[in-house]
Design an enzyme around this catalytic site. Structure first.
Site, PDB file in Angstrom:
ATOM      1  N   GLU A   1     -16.777 -21.705 121.533  1.00 56.63           N
ATOM      2  CA  GLU A   1     -16.052 -21.913 122.781  1.00 56.63           C
ATOM      3  C   GLU A   1     -15.598 -23.353 122.996  1.00 56.63           C
ATOM      4  O   GLU A   1     -14.819 -23.641 123.914  1.00 56.63           O
ATOM      5  CB  GLU A   1     -16.920 -21.470 123.967  1.00 56.63           C
TER       6      GLU A   1
ATOM      7  N   GLU B   1     -34.434 -16.346 107.295  1.00 53.93           N
ATOM      8  CA  GLU B   1     -34.989 -17.229 108.322  1.00 53.93           C
ATOM      9  C   GLU B   1     -36.341 -17.812 107.927  1.00 53.93           C
ATOM     10  O   GLU B   1     -36.821 -18.764 108.537  1.00 53.93           O
ATOM     11  CB  GLU B   1     -35.123 -16.494 109.646  1.00 53.93           C
TER      12      GLU B   1
END
Length: 301
Positions: free
Chosen positions: A79, A110
């Site tokens: 954004e 991860e």
């Protein structure tokens, strides 16, 4: 046991509830997120200051996370350009398992700290940059590897977690702990922990961009008008501040090569785009400071 992994007493009978009862329970639990975020405001503000400083110095902001945390971090990073006009190369989102993990689970990625550090090094991470690591548990090896890399190169770092006293506490320069309690569905940290992460990252990136002079009041004058909706928004801002017609606003925006700040100075002060850019440069990119400088010059002249 981590708070995010504990059973929530309020939802132990959730499988016997109606739809209305389930969502009402979830709504009540979500209210705890707002309170938890509010308690972390000092550390969130400090993080925003660090991010703003890095942007002003020409550095980059990296986000790192795994699973839900990585996806939420990538959403915030995406954004920056349309909202504030920041070059997309200056905001980098890294998720354990690569871009494929944005759409589906990549198991095992991860758990490797070396991958977290390696992803940063591959992208040329340096002491000019800043790392925001996000993990509900505060113990994700991939992100901890990123923090270790940041410390090694002398870069600042920010940790966002939902568990107090986690390994993140000693891994980053600023640690943001938003503790909202156990999830409605045990261990499903896409719920309250994910909501908290979204709120915190919204606050950091927005406050940082305001501090970096990418707004004028609450108007997003740094946005990139990449479609008709954003172009119309830009025109509306120019008209509101300068009082010109829609046609004049569109014309000024075109002459300013899409820069709302430049167009606003052109229409408000009746100066050329080149003069506007010079005024902005002297004012550290602040439209408000540029307006004040022009008014001061007029008074002294």
């Amino acid at each position: 046991m981590r708070i995010t992994e504990r059973r929530n007493p309020a939802s132990e009978g959730i499988d016997t509830m109606s739809a209305g009862e389930i969502v009402s329970l979830m709504s009540r639990e979500d209210e705890k997120v707002v309170v938890a975020v509010r308690s972390a405001i000092p550390s969130i503000a400090r993080a925003a200051e660090l991010v703003s400083d890095v942007i002003k110095r020409g550095g980059r902001v990296f986000y790192q996370g795994a699973g839900t945390s990585g996806r939420i971090a990538a959403l915030d990073a995406a954004e920056w350009t349309p909202t504030f006009g920041i070059d997309p190369d200056r905001v980098v989102a890294l998720i354990a398992g690569g871009d494929e993990a944005l759409r589906m689970s990549v198991e095992g990625a991860e758990d490797r700290a070396d991958l977290g550090a390696g992803d940063l090094r591959t992208n040329g991470f340096s002491d000019r940059d800043l790392l925001i690591g996000v993990s509900a548990s505060g113990a994700t090896p991939y992100v901890l590897g990123g923090f270790a890399c940041a410390r090694e190169v002398g870069a600042k770092s920010v940790a966002v977690t939902s568990n107090p006293g986690s390994p993140f506490q000693s891994a980053a320069d600023v640690v943001i702990e938003v503790v909202a309690g156990p999830e409605v569905v045990t261990g499903s940290t896409r719920l309250k922990a994910g909501t908290a992460q979204k709120m915190v990252l919204n606050m950091i990136s927005t406050a940082a961009m305001v501090l970096a002079n990418e707004t004028y009041g609450n108007l997003m004058v740094g946005l990139t008008a990449v479609n008709e909706k954003l172009t119309n928004r830009a025109v509306s801002m120019i008209r509101e501040v300068s009082g010109v017609s829609a046609a004049e606003a569109r014309g000024a925006l075109a002459e300013a090569n899409g820069s709302i700040k430049v167009a606003l100075l052109c229409t408000s002060l009746e100066i050329s785009p080149d003069e506007s850019r010079l005024l902005l440069k002297r004012s550290d990119g602040s439209l408000r400071a540029a307006m004040a400088a022009a008014a001061a010059d007029e008074c002294s002249g």
